[in-house]
Design a protein around this motif. Structure first.
Motif, PDB file in Angstrom:
ATOM      1  N   ASP A   7      -0.890  44.168  60.489  1.00 13.43           N
ATOM      2  CA  ASP A   7      -0.133  44.912  59.532  1.00 13.43           C
ATOM      3  C   ASP A   7      -0.295  45.383  58.290  1.00 13.43           C
ATOM      4  O   ASP A   7       0.312  45.883  57.418  1.00 13.43           O
ATOM      5  CB  ASP A   7       1.214  43.956  59.451  1.00 13.43           C
ATOM      6  CG  ASP A   7       0.844  42.553  58.501  1.00 13.43           C
ATOM      7  OD1 ASP A   7      -0.215  42.539  58.111  1.00 13.43           O
ATOM      8  OD2 ASP A   7       1.741  41.996  58.271  1.00 13.43           O
ATOM      9  N   LEU A   8      -1.738  45.274  58.017  1.00 16.56           N
ATOM     10  CA  LEU A   8      -2.365  45.927  56.812  1.00 16.56           C
ATOM     11  C   LEU A   8      -1.983  45.271  55.569  1.00 16.56           C
ATOM     12  O   LEU A   8      -2.064  45.783  54.445  1.00 16.56           O
ATOM     13  CB  LEU A   8      -2.179  47.217  56.854  1.00 16.56           C
ATOM     14  CG  LEU A   8      -2.652  48.000  57.977  1.00 16.56           C
ATOM     15  CD1 LEU A   8      -2.420  49.544  57.896  1.00 16.56           C
ATOM     16  CD2 LEU A   8      -4.174  47.929  58.324  1.00 16.56           C
ATOM     17  N   THR A   9      -1.655  43.975  55.568  1.00 16.77           N
ATOM     18  CA  THR A   9      -1.305  43.260  54.504  1.00 16.77           C
ATOM     19  C   THR A   9      -2.254  42.124  53.862  1.00 16.77           C
ATOM     20  O   THR A   9      -1.961  41.727  52.901  1.00 16.77           O
ATOM     21  CB  THR A   9       0.226  42.541  54.746  1.00 16.77           C
ATOM     22  OG1 THR A   9       0.079  41.687  55.742  1.00 16.77           O
ATOM     23  CG2 THR A   9       1.018  43.670  54.835  1.00 16.77           C
ATOM     24  N   ARG A  10      -3.180  41.799  54.767  1.00 20.34           N
ATOM     25  CA  ARG A  10      -4.010  40.803  54.486  1.00 20.34           C
ATOM     26  C   ARG A  10      -5.136  41.434  53.492  1.00 20.34           C
ATOM     27  O   ARG A  10      -5.751  42.490  53.784  1.00 20.34           O
ATOM     28  CB  ARG A  10      -4.698  39.958  55.595  1.00 20.34           C
ATOM     29  CG  ARG A  10      -3.663  39.236  56.397  1.00 20.34           C
ATOM     30  CD  ARG A  10      -4.304  38.676  57.664  1.00 20.34           C
ATOM     31  NE  ARG A  10      -4.307  39.736  58.731  1.00 20.34           N
ATOM     32  CZ  ARG A  10      -4.534  39.584  59.950  1.00 20.34           C
ATOM     33  NH1 ARG A  10      -4.649  38.113  60.175  1.00 20.34           N
ATOM     34  NH2 ARG A  10      -4.431  40.349  60.936  1.00 20.34           N
ATOM     35  N   PRO A  11      -5.416  40.533  52.416  1.00 24.11           N
ATOM     36  CA  PRO A  11      -6.480  41.009  51.617  1.00 24.11           C
ATOM     37  C   PRO A  11      -7.786  41.320  52.232  1.00 24.11           C
ATOM     38  O   PRO A  11      -8.572  42.458  51.814  1.00 24.11           O
ATOM     39  CB  PRO A  11      -6.586  39.939  50.272  1.00 24.11           C
ATOM     40  CG  PRO A  11      -5.508  39.309  50.570  1.00 24.11           C
ATOM     41  CD  PRO A  11      -4.906  39.229  51.984  1.00 24.11           C
TER      42      PRO A  11
END
Length: 151
Positions: A7-11
């Motif tokens: 989901d392209l949210t993890r750093p």
């Protein structure tokens, strides 16, 4: 290696994609950089996968739907510490299987023509991709190599 939709949210993922974009801008003229930023990767036509070893990010890759039967490989990147471990080949095999599952008959990609992109071109050629003319919205560009594979 675990491959999952992201989901392209993890750093770690955001960082790897930022590194990818920075490298693309360092090796190609701005008008020849076709890598998607986070906004582009969040487009509903794009699905991103990440590869993990436990909590360690190994790489990422994406597919973009171009039409009902044609897709594009986007944002293939292996983390520096994971290079030489087959991450790119594993992700590419995953993308090919997913493209077939979606009923696509062709998968295309754009990569650089410069020496820095030699390993990527060799990977794609080993997996059955062949040179093709520009596709979708791409145009002739001496800094780009266009490849496709029938599925």
């Amino acid at each position: 290696m675990r491959i999952e939709v992201d989901d392209l949210t993890r750093p770690a993922v955001v960082g790897l994609l930022a590194e990818h974009l920075a490298d693309m801008h360092a090796t190609s003229p701005a008008c020849s950089v076709h890598a998607l930023d986070l906004t582009g990767l969040r487009d509903p036509a794009v699905t991103v996968w990440t590869a993990w070893d436990g909590d360690t990010l190994l790489g990422c890759a994406a597919l973009k739907r171009l039409s009902a039967d044609h897709g594009e490989v986007k944002s293939m990147r292996t983390a520096s510490a994971a290079r030489g471990r087959g991450v790119g080949a594993t992700l590419l095999a995953h993308l090919l299987a997913e493209a077939r599952r979606r009923g696509w008959t062709r998968l295309s990609l754009e990569t650089g023509s410069q020496d820095a992109f030699g390993p990527a071109r060799r990977l794609y050629l080993r997996h059955g991709f062949e040179p093709c003319p520009p596709f979708a919205d791409y145009t002739d560009d001496p800094n780009s190599t266009y490849l496709n594979r029938l599925l």
